[in-house]
Motif scaffolding. Structure first.
Motif, PDB file in Angstrom:
ATOM      1  N   SER A 198      -9.777   2.782   7.409  1.00 23.65           N
ATOM      2  CA  SER A 198      -8.510   3.465   7.576  1.00 23.65           C
ATOM      3  C   SER A 198      -8.394   4.020   8.989  1.00 23.65           C
ATOM      4  O   SER A 198      -9.289   4.716   9.462  1.00 23.65           O
ATOM      5  CB  SER A 198      -8.409   4.606   6.558  1.00 23.65           C
ATOM      6  OG  SER A 198      -7.193   5.293   6.710  1.00 23.65           O
ATOM      7  N   ASP A 238      -5.682   0.382   6.157  1.00 27.47           N
ATOM      8  CA  ASP A 238      -4.377   0.992   6.392  1.00 27.47           C
ATOM      9  C   ASP A 238      -4.387   1.657   7.759  1.00 27.47           C
ATOM     10  O   ASP A 238      -5.444   1.971   8.308  1.00 27.47           O
ATOM     11  CB  ASP A 238      -3.964   1.966   5.281  1.00 27.47           C
ATOM     12  CG  ASP A 238      -4.861   3.179   5.135  1.00 27.47           C
ATOM     13  OD1 ASP A 238      -5.803   3.362   5.931  1.00 27.47           O
ATOM     14  OD2 ASP A 238      -4.637   3.961   4.197  1.00 27.47           O
ATOM     15  N   PHE A 298      -0.213  -1.486   5.649  1.00 28.58           N
ATOM     16  CA  PHE A 298      -1.184  -1.667   4.578  1.00 28.58           C
ATOM     17  C   PHE A 298      -1.645  -3.110   4.587  1.00 28.58           C
ATOM     18  O   PHE A 298      -0.821  -4.021   4.605  1.00 28.58           O
ATOM     19  CB  PHE A 298      -0.547  -1.411   3.206  1.00 28.58           C
ATOM     20  CG  PHE A 298       0.060  -0.053   3.035  1.00 28.58           C
ATOM     21  CD1 PHE A 298      -0.723   1.043   2.720  1.00 28.58           C
ATOM     22  CD2 PHE A 298       1.428   0.128   3.169  1.00 28.58           C
ATOM     23  CE1 PHE A 298      -0.153   2.288   2.541  1.00 28.58           C
ATOM     24  CE2 PHE A 298       2.005   1.365   2.994  1.00 28.58           C
ATOM     25  CZ  PHE A 298       1.210   2.457   2.676  1.00 28.58           C
ATOM     26  N   ILE A 304      -6.129  -2.065  -1.285  1.00 30.26           N
ATOM     27  CA  ILE A 304      -5.953  -1.809   0.141  1.00 30.26           C
ATOM     28  C   ILE A 304      -7.309  -1.920   0.822  1.00 30.26           C
ATOM     29  O   ILE A 304      -8.234  -1.177   0.512  1.00 30.26           O
ATOM     30  CB  ILE A 304      -5.332  -0.431   0.384  1.00 30.26           C
ATOM     31  CG1 ILE A 304      -3.969  -0.345  -0.289  1.00 30.26           C
ATOM     32  CG2 ILE A 304      -5.220  -0.146   1.889  1.00 30.26           C
ATOM     33  CD1 ILE A 304      -3.403   1.054  -0.347  1.00 30.26           C
ATOM     34  N   TYR A 315      -7.844   1.407  -3.533  1.00 29.14           N
ATOM     35  CA  TYR A 315      -8.500   1.012  -2.287  1.00 29.14           C
ATOM     36  C   TYR A 315      -9.753   0.180  -2.570  1.00 29.14           C
ATOM     37  O   TYR A 315     -10.471   0.432  -3.536  1.00 29.14           O
ATOM     38  CB  TYR A 315      -8.919   2.251  -1.487  1.00 29.14           C
ATOM     39  CG  TYR A 315      -7.752   3.033  -0.936  1.00 29.14           C
ATOM     40  CD1 TYR A 315      -7.223   2.735   0.313  1.00 29.14           C
ATOM     41  CD2 TYR A 315      -7.175   4.061  -1.666  1.00 29.14           C
ATOM     42  CE1 TYR A 315      -6.161   3.449   0.824  1.00 29.14           C
ATOM     43  CE2 TYR A 315      -6.106   4.784  -1.168  1.00 29.14           C
ATOM     44  CZ  TYR A 315      -5.601   4.473   0.080  1.00 29.14           C
ATOM     45  OH  TYR A 315      -4.537   5.182   0.581  1.00 29.14           O
TER      46      TYR A 315
END
Length: 146
Positions: free
Chosen positions: A41, A127, A113, A124, A35
């Motif tokens: 997120s 997400d 993603f 990432i 990440y």
């Protein structure tokens, strides 16, 4: 000879496989390497957003606290890669044995993603996990299969 896009897509698919392996091993160190530090997120659990790598790792730690052993499966992963950003979407299912010994087959969720290439590595940056909503009842629908 593969194109750069094909190489990038293969690298991103490998990153998703590393997520699966990290979840199965309940390995926060492995997951943290996947990440961006400023990841945002939109996970299945409250609040509406989790911002930053520490928040994302707390999320995973909370999940792992419920399970003796955990499995994660990804299906129908589609990837689109640009020069330094990419996205993927598919279905994911978290399952395993809970700490009380109960086996759970979990539920399928929709997963997206978003990746950024940072210093040559796909990480990432965002997400999102969701379930469909039954508008009439206001409840998530958790028994669907891909």
């Amino acid at each position: 000879m593969p194109t750069q896009r094909e190489v990038d897509e293969a690298e991103i698919r490998q990153r998703v496989e590393e997520i699966v392996e990290g979840i199965r091993a309940k390995d926060l160190e492995t997951l943290q390497r996947l990440y961006a530090t400023d990841v945002v997120s939109f996970d299945i659990d409250p609040p509406l957003q989790h911002v930053g790598i520490a928040a994302k790792m707390r999320n995973w730690a909370n999940v792992f606290a419920f399970f003796q052993d955990v499995t994660y499966e990804v299906r129908d992963l589609a990837i689109t890669a640009g020069d330094d950003v990419a996205f993927g979407h598919g279905f994911g299912r978290l399952s395993g044995t809970l700490n009380n010994g109960t086996a759970t087959s979990g539920m399928w969720v929709r997963a997206t993603f978003c990746f950024r290439k940072i210093d040559g590595t796909w990480l990432i940056a965002h997400d999102q996990v969701s379930v469909p909503l039954d508008v009439a009842s206001g409840r998530g629908v958790t028994d669907l299969q891909p």
